[in-house]
Design a protein around this motif. Sequence first.
Motif, short mmCIF file in Angstrom:
data_model
loop_
_atom_site.label_atom_id
_atom_site.label_comp_id
_atom_site.label_asym_id
_atom_site.label_seq_id
_atom_site.Cartn_x
_atom_site.Cartn_y
_atom_site.Cartn_z
N GLU A 99 45.71 37.03 -4.76
CA GLU A 99 46.17 38.31 -5.29
C GLU A 99 44.96 39.11 -5.75
N TYR A 100 44.87 40.30 -5.23
CA TYR A 100 43.71 41.15 -5.50
C TYR A 100 44.21 42.57 -5.73
N ILE A 101 44.03 43.09 -6.95
CA ILE A 101 44.51 44.43 -7.29
C ILE A 101 43.36 45.22 -7.90
N PRO A 140 42.62 40.93 -12.62
CA PRO A 140 41.74 39.88 -12.09
C PRO A 140 42.16 39.45 -10.68
N ILE A 141 41.18 38.96 -9.93
CA ILE A 141 41.46 38.34 -8.64
C ILE A 141 41.95 36.93 -8.90
N ARG A 175 34.13 34.70 -14.22
CA ARG A 175 35.03 33.95 -13.34
C ARG A 175 35.13 32.49 -13.79
N TRP A 176 36.24 31.87 -13.44
CA TRP A 176 36.41 30.45 -13.70
C TRP A 176 37.18 29.81 -12.57
N SER A 178 41.59 29.71 -9.32
CA SER A 178 40.40 30.42 -9.77
C SER A 178 40.76 31.86 -10.09
N GLU A 179 39.93 32.46 -10.91
CA GLU A 179 40.18 33.84 -11.34
C GLU A 179 38.84 34.54 -11.52
N MET A 180 38.78 35.80 -11.07
CA MET A 180 37.61 36.65 -11.25
C MET A 180 38.06 37.93 -11.93
N ASP A 181 37.44 38.25 -13.06
CA ASP A 181 37.77 39.47 -13.81
C ASP A 181 36.47 40.23 -14.02
#
Length: 820
Positions: free
Chosen positions: A335-337, A306-307, A219-220, A243-246
């Motif tokens: 956005e969450y997929i 990614p979130i 994440r960043w 921010s992004e979470m993968d």
Amino acid sequence: MASRLTILAVTTALSASLSLPSVAQTAEDEVIVTATKRPETIFDVPVPVTAVSGEELDKAQIRDISDLQNSAPSLTFNQSTGASTSVFAIRGIGTAGQNTGLEQSVGVIIDGVHRGRPGSALGDYIDIEQVEVLRGPQGTIFGKNTSAGVVNVRTSKPSFDRRVKADVSVGNYNLKQIRAAYSDGLSDELAFSLAGSYQNRDGYVENLNDGGSLNDRDRWTLRGQILWEPSDDFSLRVIGDVSEMDEVCCAATPILNGPAAAAVQANGGQILSGTAGMIGPYSGTIVDIDNRQVSLNTDTQKLSDPIKDKGVSAEAEWDLGGMTATAIGAYRTFEYIPLTEGDFTNLDMFTASNRQDLNEKSLELRLSSDGVQDVDWLIGGFYSDQHIDALNILEFGTDTRAYFDDLLPVVFGQPVLNLVENNQMVPRGTFAADGVASADSFDYNAESFAVFGNATWHATDQLDLSIGARYTDESKQADYNINATDPFSQVDLRTIFGGLFIGIRQLQIAPAVVPFDVDYSDDDFSVTGSLSYEFSPDYNAYFRYAQGYKSGGFNLTRTGPNTIAGVPDRVSNYDALVAIDPSLTPTQSLRDAVTFQPEQAETFELGLKTRWLDRKVKLDMAFFLQELENFQANSFNGTVFTIRNAGSVEGHGAELDYSVQFSDRWNYTGSASFQDIKYKTFTAAGPTQAQISAGQSVQNLTGQKPNFISDVSLTGNMTYELPVTNKHNLLARGAYRYRSEYNTAQDLDPVAQQPSFWTFDTSLALVPEDSFWSFEVWAKNITNETVQNIVFDAPLQAGSFAGFFEPPRTYGATLRLNWD
């Protein structure tokens, strides 16, 4: 129980106040909090609050909100399949996730902006000024969805003087984290700051199926701010963040493999070994959860998008002479997929996706006095507009039909599904075929408007009387488009073979419903009042009464329209719904099936804040009575998520925050929570799997303790500074957390019981006198305690259970740089 808790609380308070000799604080350096949306010392504010500074967050290796419970025992955090299923609770009150229509009972406010869903509050903490945990209802000041309390996060404002901070961490599980913040003045009127972080870590759950790991971190976060102060009377602060979470999250570890495990194995599935035994009424193979192993088919999870969370806000303040006007406007998207291996095995049986695409706008306007009159006052208005596009997709896999055939009995020499296919005159293999079983979309809109006010009369130099009120108007609307394509789910098993196969209706997981829309509106008037009296500069007592409110809403799942509490047979069309109550129209029946009612909270609090030995010892105590009407309980029985309103939850307890400085180098801080919380009435709770097998559709939990609630919670932190050279010190730190036993499932199934536990953290840092840099080695959960977050019924595997767990032992090193 109540008397034991009270004795324990009083004993702890007396021991803390009488036997601990010292915190290095004076009246001038008391912690400043914004619990009433105006700066006050934590000693003066008549609210039970725990404040954790940014420096304390760094020392405790608190990287995000999930770690915050290590410093605030009344706050608990639980997470299951991902960001959208996070659960925050204060004093045992919180709302379980896994449903787009549910909102939290604990409000998360970041820089004055309410985060509408829990997933948008999980980013890494970087350049934080302070985090405040406010306990009890905070609705009159902080507004919607704060019936249990508030987590109020304030990031550092841009500085006109150059300020640079950075740290680099490495650790086990191949942890790598970099955080940095830079702030400086661009002119006498304009300053800016830029903060960012990147975190990457391998997973701590071993996947025996492919040799990989799960529950990783990748994440960043990036946040920029501009502060404009053209005069002493006006300031404008603009914040933008992304921010992004993968991550491949989250894996559930098997706990008990029941009878359904044989059908999994028959189709090539890998079942973890263990010891034969029983947990509660369930028999099977008990898996050693300390190994943190699974066997999952994770190909689909690795394809998850990614979130993505981002937003912009602006806060303007005008000094109007005798009063201050404040405006905070924000726009955020989330956005969450996710794609989840829904059966939690290495077979290709079920894949689930629960997408959320959220957009929300909010505006708050406040006008407050300048704090120099006999009466301080604040008035304001709040508006929010939230839109969510949700898409839930359920897919059967190549192993689904074979698994069903092995799970179900053979009748007349044929699998049951073959007989049903013959009866329905459809080709063999039609039921549970590989492909999409249901693709369901929900278009959700929520609009909220509120006006609020608060006034404090300084009756004397020692006595303050406060009163506040808030009027809230909520309106919600949702469109349901449930596109169920699984033929078996549409068969009315009650009408074929004389109802012989009604017992397998739990496999009908995608019943069709004609598209429909629902509306919901509600309003609420909440009040709060407090009386505080300062006996001396070192003793302040207060009494507080507060009400809280969380709006009702909709069960936004494919099974929502087909699940009515107290009705044993699930229904799948208008006519069947109306048959439940012939007086209702089809639209009314559907609306009632998916709608849940608002929560109403009421709390009485008695607090005492004390300072001892030249204010070197701090002891703050709060005693509370609370009742929550229409608690929104969400349960899962292995097939269906059901939202029910409990009649009420009531309880009482005591909370302590204390600190002492034994010397200039030796400091101790701690918190304690003692509580007795019960369902006052809950006669239609979700049943356990054992009760379902016995034919029950509901259970009575009246008098039982709700899930996630510990009677006793403790946290503590001790630091000792030791000179090692003329210019360098060693800073040693030890911390602990204790929770008494609690259950992690809404149905309070015995298999979901978490025993009491202790966890311990430690660190050792080398710090020069100028604090320009520091080097720290640290370890968290050093005894490698296995702690259950959530235990649940394995989907469509009756009698089998799995669970999500807190992280195991982690350790590493951190290098920090600090230019002020």
